[in-house]
Write a protein that holds these residues in place. Structure first.
Motif, PDB file in Angstrom:
ATOM      1  N   ALA A 106      18.991 -24.694  51.387  1.00 28.73           N
ATOM      2  CA  ALA A 106      18.367 -25.922  50.894  1.00 28.73           C
ATOM      3  C   ALA A 106      17.683 -25.560  49.587  1.00 28.73           C
ATOM      4  O   ALA A 106      16.786 -24.733  49.554  1.00 28.73           O
ATOM      5  N   GLU A 107      18.177 -26.165  48.508  1.00 25.02           N
ATOM      6  CA  GLU A 107      17.630 -25.817  47.193  1.00 25.02           C
ATOM      7  C   GLU A 107      17.172 -27.083  46.485  1.00 25.02           C
ATOM      8  O   GLU A 107      17.846 -28.106  46.558  1.00 25.02           O
ATOM      9  N   GLY A 116      20.369 -25.252  38.417  1.00 21.51           N
ATOM     10  CA  GLY A 116      20.398 -23.935  39.034  1.00 21.51           C
ATOM     11  C   GLY A 116      20.646 -23.906  40.529  1.00 21.51           C
ATOM     12  O   GLY A 116      20.677 -22.834  41.126  1.00 21.51           O
ATOM     13  N   VAL A 117      20.843 -25.087  41.155  1.00 22.83           N
ATOM     14  CA  VAL A 117      21.083 -25.100  42.601  1.00 22.83           C
ATOM     15  C   VAL A 117      22.270 -24.218  42.969  1.00 22.83           C
ATOM     16  O   VAL A 117      22.215 -23.424  43.900  1.00 22.83           O
ATOM     17  N   LEU A 118      23.355 -24.361  42.202  1.00 20.46           N
ATOM     18  CA  LEU A 118      24.558 -23.587  42.513  1.00 20.46           C
ATOM     19  C   LEU A 118      24.360 -22.107  42.252  1.00 20.46           C
ATOM     20  O   LEU A 118      24.843 -21.268  43.007  1.00 20.46           O
ATOM     21  N   ALA A 129      21.230 -30.039  48.230  1.00 25.98           N
ATOM     22  CA  ALA A 129      20.174 -30.354  47.281  1.00 25.98           C
ATOM     23  C   ALA A 129      19.064 -31.056  48.065  1.00 25.98           C
ATOM     24  O   ALA A 129      19.324 -32.047  48.733  1.00 25.98           O
ATOM     25  N   VAL A 130      17.868 -30.521  48.037  1.00 28.11           N
ATOM     26  CA  VAL A 130      16.746 -31.139  48.756  1.00 28.11           C
ATOM     27  C   VAL A 130      15.625 -31.501  47.787  1.00 28.11           C
ATOM     28  O   VAL A 130      15.660 -31.150  46.617  1.00 28.11           O
ATOM     29  N   GLY A 131      14.616 -32.168  48.304  1.00 25.67           N
ATOM     30  CA  GLY A 131      13.522 -32.641  47.459  1.00 25.67           C
ATOM     31  C   GLY A 131      13.779 -34.085  47.076  1.00 25.67           C
ATOM     32  O   GLY A 131      14.900 -34.584  47.238  1.00 25.67           O
ATOM     33  N   GLY A 159      26.177 -31.956  48.734  1.00 20.00           N
ATOM     34  CA  GLY A 159      26.029 -30.572  48.294  1.00 20.00           C
ATOM     35  C   GLY A 159      27.359 -29.930  47.988  1.00 20.00           C
ATOM     36  O   GLY A 159      28.288 -30.597  47.530  1.00 20.00           O
ATOM     37  N   TRP A 160      27.446 -28.640  48.265  1.00 17.56           N
ATOM     38  CA  TRP A 160      28.652 -27.870  47.966  1.00 17.56           C
ATOM     39  C   TRP A 160      28.898 -26.899  49.118  1.00 17.56           C
ATOM     40  O   TRP A 160      27.970 -26.506  49.821  1.00 17.56           O
TER      41      TRP A 160
END
Ligand code: C5P
Length: 231
Positions: free
Chosen positions: A153-154, A161-163, A182-184, A196-197
């Motif tokens: 969880a980013e 920059g999540v990936l 993707a969180v937040g 997400g991925w």
């Protein structure tokens, strides 16, 4: 119709949040709803797998049908159950939100307010269960063929920059697949939708469409099933 491609496969999934006890009535916890892990358990069972769901605290109202469920509180309990149940698994998925730290000791009776203000809480580091499962596979405790899936969880977006964080985490943990969420900003946590991925250890990156956690679960299982050795 759903594919029945996991017939006879053993799938072990962790879900929900851990609770790290401070005393008999208090704990350190997190906001995990358990929804993605439960959706994975339901989807795997519908595809014919024999599913064990190791569940921490969740907001799920009931237990999924046709799934063996084991309830845990703490990260240490979760680790023990995962190693135990993953021994003969084809696919292991760590969807639980594991506390990174736990109180150094659990007070035997309720902690009192005290005259000198709050007592500090001292913490120990919890085991990294996902990384431990990967090690257990290398040392022969788990089967070599077992596919191990982790979550990340980013916060942020693809450009933010999540990936990159996901790729680094995949390498660090050593698992075969990493689902990057993707969180937040109200994304993922506690909601019914997700996006997400999926990153694979051999460098493939698949974007997941925004959709229900049920849809996400089936995409994750498609990916995991495609790397499970046949036979
Ligand atoms: O390092 P981070 O917590 O972001 O990694 C997330 C992934 O690692 C998830 O699959 C989670 O279930 C797992 N994890 C774990 N043990 C921990 C912390 C996270 O297995 N102590």
């Amino acid at each position: 119709a759903l594919p029945y491609d996991l017939a006879g496969r053993r799938v072990v999934i962790s879900a929900g949040g851990t609770r790290e006890a401070l005393d008999p009535v208090r704990y350190l916890g997190n906001h995990s709803s358990g929804k993605q892990g439960y959706a994975l358990a339901r989807a795997a069972a519908q595809r014919g797998a024999q599913v064990t769901l190791v569940s921490g605290a969740t907001s799920e109202p009931g237990e999924p049908a046709a799934v063996d469920i084991v309830h845990i509180d703490s990260a240490v309990q979760l680790e023990r159950e995962m190693i135990e149940h993953a021994r003969d698994a084809d696919i292991v998925i760590m969807a639980a939100a594991v506390a990174d730290f736990r109180p150094i000791s659990v007070a035997g009776s309720k902690i009192k307010k005290g005259d000198d203000g709050p007592a500090p809480i001292r913490l120990d580091t919890n085991p990294d269960i996902l990384a431990g499962l990967v090690r257990a596979r290398s040392d022969g405790t788990l089967r070599r063929e077992t596919v191990i899936v982790g979550f990340a969880a980013e916060t942020g977006d693809a450009d933010g920059g999540v990936l990159d964080h996901g790729r680094a985490k995949l390498r660090r943990k050593g698992c075969d697949l990493l689902v990057v969420n993707a969180v937040g900003d109200g994304k993922a946590f506690g909601t019914d939708d997700n996006t997400g991925w999926i990153l694979t250890a051999d460098g493939q990156e698949t974007a997941l469409p925004f959709g229900s956690k049920t849809l996400m679960a089936s995409r994750i299982l498609d990916e995991a099933a495609s790397v499970v050795p046949h036979g």
